[in-house]
Each structure stands twice: as C-alpha cells, then as structure tokens.
Design a protein around this motif. Structure first.
Motif, PDB file in Angstrom:
ATOM      1  N   PHE A 140      53.669  23.947  23.169  1.00  0.00           N
ATOM      2  CA  PHE A 140      53.168  23.097  22.100  1.00  0.00           C
ATOM      3  C   PHE A 140      54.357  22.326  21.557  1.00  0.00           C
ATOM      4  O   PHE A 140      55.413  22.909  21.295  1.00  0.00           O
ATOM      5  CB  PHE A 140      52.539  23.906  20.958  1.00  0.00           C
ATOM      6  N   GLU A 141      54.191  21.028  21.431  1.00  0.00           N
ATOM      7  CA  GLU A 141      55.168  20.212  20.726  1.00  0.00           C
ATOM      8  C   GLU A 141      54.801  20.281  19.258  1.00  0.00           C
ATOM      9  O   GLU A 141      53.650  20.040  18.885  1.00  0.00           O
ATOM     10  CB  GLU A 141      55.131  18.775  21.227  1.00  0.00           C
ATOM     11  N   LEU A 142      55.767  20.616  18.422  1.00  0.00           N
ATOM     12  CA  LEU A 142      55.542  20.801  16.991  1.00  0.00           C
ATOM     13  C   LEU A 142      56.138  19.600  16.259  1.00  0.00           C
ATOM     14  O   LEU A 142      57.353  19.502  16.089  1.00  0.00           O
ATOM     15  CB  LEU A 142      56.187  22.109  16.533  1.00  0.00           C
ATOM     16  N   ARG A 143      55.274  18.692  15.860  1.00  0.00           N
ATOM     17  CA  ARG A 143      55.734  17.449  15.228  1.00  0.00           C
ATOM     18  C   ARG A 143      55.785  17.597  13.709  1.00  0.00           C
ATOM     19  O   ARG A 143      54.744  17.757  13.064  1.00  0.00           O
ATOM     20  CB  ARG A 143      54.809  16.306  15.611  1.00  0.00           C
ATOM     21  N   PRO A 144      56.979  17.513  13.135  1.00  0.00           N
ATOM     22  CA  PRO A 144      57.100  17.644  11.675  1.00  0.00           C
ATOM     23  C   PRO A 144      56.448  16.462  10.949  1.00  0.00           C
ATOM     24  O   PRO A 144      56.672  15.303  11.293  1.00  0.00           O
ATOM     25  CB  PRO A 144      58.603  17.650  11.426  1.00  0.00           C
ATOM     26  N   LEU A 145      55.638  16.787   9.945  1.00  0.00           N
ATOM     27  CA  LEU A 145      55.020  15.778   9.092  1.00  0.00           C
ATOM     28  C   LEU A 145      55.740  15.681   7.749  1.00  0.00           C
ATOM     29  O   LEU A 145      55.858  14.609   7.178  1.00  0.00           O
ATOM     30  CB  LEU A 145      53.545  16.124   8.856  1.00  0.00           C
ATOM     31  N   SER A 146      56.194  16.830   7.251  1.00  0.00           N
ATOM     32  CA  SER A 146      56.954  16.870   6.004  1.00  0.00           C
ATOM     33  C   SER A 146      57.666  18.208   5.929  1.00  0.00           C
ATOM     34  O   SER A 146      57.357  19.130   6.687  1.00  0.00           O
ATOM     35  CB  SER A 146      56.037  16.694   4.787  1.00  0.00           C
ATOM     36  N   GLY A 147      58.612  18.288   5.015  1.00  0.00           N
ATOM     37  CA  GLY A 147      59.364  19.525   4.866  1.00  0.00           C
ATOM     38  C   GLY A 147      59.775  19.770   3.440  1.00  0.00           C
ATOM     39  O   GLY A 147      59.941  18.833   2.652  1.00  0.00           O
ATOM     40  N   ALA A 148      59.899  21.043   3.121  1.00  0.00           N
ATOM     41  CA  ALA A 148      60.473  21.474   1.853  1.00  0.00           C
ATOM     42  C   ALA A 148      61.708  22.294   2.216  1.00  0.00           C
ATOM     43  O   ALA A 148      61.602  23.340   2.863  1.00  0.00           O
ATOM     44  CB  ALA A 148      59.484  22.303   1.050  1.00  0.00           C
ATOM     45  N   LEU A 149      62.858  21.795   1.847  1.00  0.00           N
ATOM     46  CA  LEU A 149      64.127  22.436   2.173  1.00  0.00           C
ATOM     47  C   LEU A 149      64.659  23.123   0.941  1.00  0.00           C
ATOM     48  O   LEU A 149      64.809  22.501  -0.115  1.00  0.00           O
ATOM     49  CB  LEU A 149      65.130  21.387   2.662  1.00  0.00           C
ATOM     50  N   ASN A 150      64.933  24.412   1.076  1.00  0.00           N
ATOM     51  CA  ASN A 150      65.577  25.161   0.015  1.00  0.00           C
ATOM     52  C   ASN A 150      66.962  25.504   0.526  1.00  0.00           C
ATOM     53  O   ASN A 150      67.102  26.286   1.464  1.00  0.00           O
ATOM     54  CB  ASN A 150      64.776  26.423  -0.319  1.00  0.00           C
ATOM     55  N   GLY A 151      67.976  24.891  -0.079  1.00  0.00           N
ATOM     56  CA  GLY A 151      69.357  25.094   0.341  1.00  0.00           C
ATOM     57  C   GLY A 151      70.056  26.192  -0.417  1.00  0.00           C
ATOM     58  O   GLY A 151      71.266  26.340  -0.307  1.00  0.00           O
ATOM     59  N   GLY A 152      69.325  26.972  -1.182  1.00  0.00           N
ATOM     60  CA  GLY A 152      69.899  27.997  -2.033  1.00  0.00           C
ATOM     61  C   GLY A 152      69.528  27.692  -3.475  1.00  0.00           C
ATOM     62  O   GLY A 152      68.890  26.673  -3.771  1.00  0.00           O
ATOM     63  N   PHE A 153      69.910  28.545  -4.379  1.00  0.00           N
ATOM     64  CA  PHE A 153      69.486  28.421  -5.771  1.00  0.00           C
ATOM     65  C   PHE A 153      69.778  27.027  -6.340  1.00  0.00           C
ATOM     66  O   PHE A 153      70.903  26.535  -6.275  1.00  0.00           O
ATOM     67  CB  PHE A 153      70.189  29.480  -6.627  1.00  0.00           C
ATOM     68  N   GLY A 154      68.727  26.389  -6.859  1.00  0.00           N
ATOM     69  CA  GLY A 154      68.870  25.085  -7.512  1.00  0.00           C
ATOM     70  C   GLY A 154      69.069  23.919  -6.564  1.00  0.00           C
ATOM     71  O   GLY A 154      69.405  22.818  -7.008  1.00  0.00           O
ATOM     72  N   ARG A 155      68.864  24.123  -5.270  1.00  0.00           N
ATOM     73  CA  ARG A 155      69.070  23.054  -4.279  1.00  0.00           C
ATOM     74  C   ARG A 155      67.809  22.934  -3.429  1.00  0.00           C
ATOM     75  O   ARG A 155      67.655  23.657  -2.443  1.00  0.00           O
ATOM     76  CB  ARG A 155      70.276  23.369  -3.403  1.00  0.00           C
ATOM     77  N   ALA A 156      66.914  22.053  -3.820  1.00  0.00           N
ATOM     78  CA  ALA A 156      65.648  21.890  -3.106  1.00  0.00           C
ATOM     79  C   ALA A 156      65.364  20.405  -2.897  1.00  0.00           C
ATOM     80  O   ALA A 156      65.615  19.583  -3.776  1.00  0.00           O
ATOM     81  CB  ALA A 156      64.521  22.542  -3.893  1.00  0.00           C
ATOM     82  N   TRP A 157      64.826  20.098  -1.724  1.00  0.00           N
ATOM     83  CA  TRP A 157      64.513  18.718  -1.364  1.00  0.00           C
ATOM     84  C   TRP A 157      63.144  18.651  -0.704  1.00  0.00           C
ATOM     85  O   TRP A 157      62.749  19.572   0.010  1.00  0.00           O
ATOM     86  CB  TRP A 157      65.520  18.171  -0.361  1.00  0.00           C
ATOM     87  N   ARG A 158      62.467  17.537  -0.874  1.00  0.00           N
ATOM     88  CA  ARG A 158      61.276  17.184  -0.085  1.00  0.00           C
ATOM     89  C   ARG A 158      61.743  16.207   0.988  1.00  0.00           C
ATOM     90  O   ARG A 158      62.493  15.272   0.693  1.00  0.00           O
ATOM     91  CB  ARG A 158      60.225  16.496  -0.955  1.00  0.00           C
ATOM     92  N   LEU A 159      61.297  16.426   2.213  1.00  0.00           N
ATOM     93  CA  LEU A 159      61.728  15.601   3.325  1.00  0.00           C
ATOM     94  C   LEU A 159      60.520  15.048   4.070  1.00  0.00           C
ATOM     95  O   LEU A 159      59.503  15.716   4.198  1.00  0.00           O
ATOM     96  CB  LEU A 159      62.576  16.429   4.290  1.00  0.00           C
ATOM     97  N   GLY A 160      60.666  13.837   4.572  1.00  0.00           N
ATOM     98  CA  GLY A 160      59.646  13.218   5.407  1.00  0.00           C
ATOM     99  C   GLY A 160      59.999  13.370   6.863  1.00  0.00           C
ATOM    100  O   GLY A 160      61.086  13.850   7.213  1.00  0.00           O
ATOM    101  N   PRO A 161      59.099  12.961   7.758  1.00  0.00           N
ATOM    102  CA  PRO A 161      59.374  13.123   9.187  1.00  0.00           C
ATOM    103  C   PRO A 161      60.637  12.398   9.648  1.00  0.00           C
ATOM    104  O   PRO A 161      61.353  12.871  10.522  1.00  0.00           O
ATOM    105  CB  PRO A 161      58.126  12.561   9.866  1.00  0.00           C
ATOM    106  N   GLU A 162      60.940  11.276   9.031  1.00  0.00           N
ATOM    107  CA  GLU A 162      62.155  10.521   9.400  1.00  0.00           C
ATOM    108  C   GLU A 162      63.424  11.265   9.016  1.00  0.00           C
ATOM    109  O   GLU A 162      64.484  11.026   9.605  1.00  0.00           O
ATOM    110  CB  GLU A 162      62.122   9.127   8.758  1.00  0.00           C
ATOM    111  N   ASP A 163      63.349  12.181   8.049  1.00  0.00           N
ATOM    112  CA  ASP A 163      64.500  12.955   7.632  1.00  0.00           C
ATOM    113  C   ASP A 163      64.770  14.135   8.564  1.00  0.00           C
ATOM    114  O   ASP A 163      65.852  14.710   8.555  1.00  0.00           O
ATOM    115  CB  ASP A 163      64.298  13.526   6.215  1.00  0.00           C
ATOM    116  N   LEU A 164      63.767  14.499   9.361  1.00  0.00           N
ATOM    117  CA  LEU A 164      63.819  15.733  10.129  1.00  0.00           C
ATOM    118  C   LEU A 164      64.143  15.540  11.603  1.00  0.00           C
ATOM    119  O   LEU A 164      64.390  16.510  12.313  1.00  0.00           O
ATOM    120  CB  LEU A 164      62.482  16.467   9.996  1.00  0.00           C
ATOM    121  N   THR A 165      64.130  14.289  12.077  1.00  0.00           N
ATOM    122  CA  THR A 165      64.376  14.061  13.506  1.00  0.00           C
ATOM    123  C   THR A 165      65.609  13.197  13.703  1.00  0.00           C
ATOM    124  O   THR A 165      66.056  12.514  12.807  1.00  0.00           O
ATOM    125  CB  THR A 165      63.162  13.368  14.156  1.00  0.00           C
TER     126      THR A 165
END
Length: 165
Positions: A140-165
């Motif tokens: 299965f090819e897993l195509r990212p649509l969006s992401g929530a990145l938690n980089g550790g305490f107090g470091r969180a981002w919302r990402l789109g597909p263009e940010d992930l590839t």
C-alpha cells in the motif's frame, strides 16, 4: 463569572525546522502504528505495520491480504499513522512523534512499479524475503494528507502534504 479566555492554537506555523523533523522521522521509520476503521463495526482499530520508502520516495507498507487492517484499507482508504518512538531515557512524551492522516492505495504485483518497490523494500527489510513473494502480499502506498508533529513539550506544528514530502 469568569472572563472568556481567548482561544489560541497550540500549533506553530509550519517552518523549516518542522519540515525537517517530520521528514527525518518519516525517513528513519521502519515501522509505525496504523489506525483504520473496522468495516464490520465502524470502530477504530490500531496495529503495528512495517514501513519504508519506495524507490520514488513514496511511503510504503507491505501487508498480507489476510490481515484485518488490509480488509479495512480496501474498504476505506482513510487511515491514521503514528511515527516516532521514545528514546531510551526520559519521559516518552518529550520525544518527537508525527501523527499523519493518510490515504492508502494498493499497489498490486502486476503494476509496473511493483518490482522496483520490491527491490527497495528488501534492501531495507531483508527478513521480509520470507514472505514478500507469497501471493496474498501487496504494497500500500500511504499518501500523507496532513500531519500533526509534536517535537517535544511546547513544540507542535500542523503540516500539509507539501510539508511532508
């Protein structure tokens, strides 16, 4: 009566640091937790899957057609993927992790790209040589649509597909 507290998002705008961290997590991952919807009950179900890059940089998993999560993905290609593991020390919640919303698309043996995917997969997952050629296995090819990145305490981002590839 308490005053209304302004609602602010805990998420930072996507930036170079977030993109690099997310892409590094994806590139290093050789397994992940996959969340699917059980087609019989509609309830969420989570399993661990093997994960790896394809020859064109696509995100792949190799699964058995007999697995419950394969049936779920064939019924509804929407899924969630959690990448990132706690380090050997410290609070597990302080280690980076990436939660992706994905769309899963099957790649069957008769597709032209299957042989190159197979070769790349075996380079990263040599033990899968025991079962990769069994007739019920597919990618299965897993195509990212969006992401929530938690980089550790107090470091969180919302990402789109263009940010992930």
């Amino acid at each position: 009566m308490p005053q209304d507290v302004p609602k602010t998002s805990p998420f930072r705008p996507a930036d170079r640091e977030a993109r690099k961290l997310a892409r590094d997590l994806i590139a290093a991952a050789r397994f992940a937790s996959l969340g699917v919807l059980d087609p019989e009950t509609g309830h969420p179900s989570v399993t661990r899957i093997a994960l790896g890059p394809g020859p064109q940089g696509e995100l792949l998993t190799l699964v058995s057609g007999l697995a419950a999560h394969t049936t779920a993905l064939r019924t509804d290609p929407r899924a969630g993927l959690l990448i990132g593991e706690p380090g050997p020390r410290g609070d597990p919640l302080t280690h980076p992790r990436l939660s992706l919303q994905i769309e899963a698309r099957p790649v069957h043996r008769d597709e032209l790209r299957f042989p190159s995917m197979r070769d790349r997969w075996l380079a990263d997952h040599p033990k899968s040589a025991l079962y990769i050629d069994l007739p019920d296995f597919l990618f299965f090819e897993l195509r990212p649509l969006s992401g929530a990145l938690n980089g550790g305490f107090g470091r969180a981002w919302r990402l789109g597909p263009e940010d992930l590839t």
